[in-house]
Design an enzyme around this catalytic site. Sequence first.
Site, mmCIF file in Angstrom:
data_model
loop_
_atom_site.group_PDB
_atom_site.id
_atom_site.type_symbol
_atom_site.label_atom_id
_atom_site.label_comp_id
_atom_site.label_asym_id
_atom_site.label_seq_id
_atom_site.Cartn_x
_atom_site.Cartn_y
_atom_site.Cartn_z
ATOM 1 N N ARG A 216 0.859 -1.182 0.000
ATOM 2 C CA ARG A 216 0.000 0.000 0.000
ATOM 3 C C ARG A 216 0.896 1.233 0.000
ATOM 4 O O ARG A 216 1.945 1.250 0.654
ATOM 5 C CB ARG A 216 -0.890 0.031 1.250
ATOM 6 C CG ARG A 216 -2.103 -0.890 1.193
ATOM 7 C CD ARG A 216 -3.123 -0.446 0.146
ATOM 8 N NE ARG A 216 -4.316 -1.278 0.115
ATOM 9 C CZ ARG A 216 -4.499 -2.337 -0.671
ATOM 10 N NH1 ARG A 216 -3.550 -2.705 -1.516
ATOM 11 N NH2 ARG A 216 -5.623 -3.016 -0.644
ATOM 12 N N GLU A 245 -3.639 7.704 -4.660
ATOM 13 C CA GLU A 245 -3.837 7.052 -5.954
ATOM 14 C C GLU A 245 -5.040 7.685 -6.622
ATOM 15 O O GLU A 245 -6.063 7.842 -5.948
ATOM 16 C CB GLU A 245 -4.058 5.552 -5.774
ATOM 17 C CG GLU A 245 -2.803 4.851 -5.292
ATOM 18 C CD GLU A 245 -2.976 3.339 -5.150
ATOM 19 O OE1 GLU A 245 -4.076 2.818 -5.424
ATOM 20 O OE2 GLU A 245 -2.006 2.692 -4.743
ATOM 21 N N HIS A 264 -1.279 0.474 -9.656
ATOM 22 C CA HIS A 264 -1.931 -0.488 -8.743
ATOM 23 C C HIS A 264 -2.580 -1.639 -9.528
ATOM 24 O O HIS A 264 -3.792 -1.840 -9.473
ATOM 25 C CB HIS A 264 -2.972 0.223 -7.857
ATOM 26 C CG HIS A 264 -3.286 -0.558 -6.605
ATOM 27 N ND1 HIS A 264 -3.688 0.033 -5.427
ATOM 28 C CD2 HIS A 264 -3.274 -1.892 -6.344
ATOM 29 C CE1 HIS A 264 -3.901 -0.889 -4.502
ATOM 30 N NE2 HIS A 264 -3.661 -2.072 -5.042
ATOM 31 N N ALA A 266 -1.053 -4.959 -9.561
ATOM 32 C CA ALA A 266 -0.380 -6.235 -9.274
ATOM 33 C C ALA A 266 -1.334 -7.423 -9.349
ATOM 34 O O ALA A 266 -0.940 -8.509 -9.753
ATOM 35 C CB ALA A 266 0.318 -6.177 -7.918
HETATM 36 C C1 DGY Z 1 -5.868 -5.944 -2.796
HETATM 37 O O1 DGY Z 1 -6.684 -6.840 -3.051
HETATM 38 O O2 DGY Z 1 -5.739 -5.478 -1.654
HETATM 39 C C2 DGY Z 1 -5.021 -5.463 -3.895
HETATM 40 O O3 DGY Z 1 -4.304 -4.339 -3.566
HETATM 41 C C3 DGY Z 1 -5.841 -5.245 -5.156
HETATM 42 O O4 DGY Z 1 -4.940 -5.232 -6.207
#
Ligand code: DGY
Length: 305
Positions: A216, A245, A264, A266
């Site tokens: 984060r 963000e 963001h 991933a």
């Molecule tokens: C989450 O699920 O917390 C992730 O950051 C989303 O990509």
Amino acid sequence: MQACDVEVWPGELPPGRIDLVQKVAGVDGLLCLLTDKIDAEVLDAAGPQLKVVSNHAVGVDNIVLSDATERRIPVGNTPGILTDATADFAFALVMAAARRVTEAERYVRAGKWQTWGPSVLLGADFVGATLGLVGFGRIGRAVARRAVGFGMRVLYHDPGKTPEHGALPAASLDELLAESDFVSIHTPLTEQTRHLVDARFLAKMKPTAILVNTARGGVLNQVALYDALVAKRIFAAALDVTDPEPLPMDSPLLTLENCLIAPHIASASARTRDEMSRLAAENLLAGLRGERLPHCVNPQVYSAD
Ligand code: DGY
């Protein structure tokens, strides 16, 4: 079979605060994204019939859990299914920052590619390098498996995990920072981890080291990171998460060649996002039926008292 009526926010951008507070009035369940701040005001605006809040994410720092728990509202999340996609991307960032992939691409597009040169765009090696994982939950462990496959030594620091967890050596944070060639962040954002990566943290890293954050944005102090990158106190950083963000276009981080920034994404593989949606819907429907959520982050709401 129809389980409930559904109203979906139609915009690509999240609802503003006023819309959110107005739209939740009278709902029995709320399925929200990590871009929605859910706190006492929203829960009270929904009303006393609200039975469940289901977050379409594993991280729940957008929800004030104590406010939900006080009102005995279970909160669901989507653990497990995004582990591999997130670890893949964290490792992609490790590799991209180490081998200067985005910088190299900009170099080509800018017409700077004149010839093959022995020292053009030199980066870092993986075999024999040390990867330090700050946070050793599911995603940290999945990144560790990838790093071992690349011949790297892996250290982790996680006060919540017992030493030698998963047969890898635990380290103090200072040891990890002193020894790691790559430092990858995998802690949730909490009051304890906010700005964990600050000027002191960065000063303890090797000048050749690379920092990766897929956790984060709030875990990192971006001013401190900018200073460290400009002063070459570390080699590079790769961030999938920022604070705020989206990252404002006038952020000084965007002026740096040695700072790679992704929006963001991933967990953004097609299958993973489908699975996240399915799990979020299952949590929501269980809550509406008055059943225990399959993945509940505040199980205290089910205790008798
Ligand atoms: C989450 O699920 O917390 C992730 O950051 C989303 O990509």
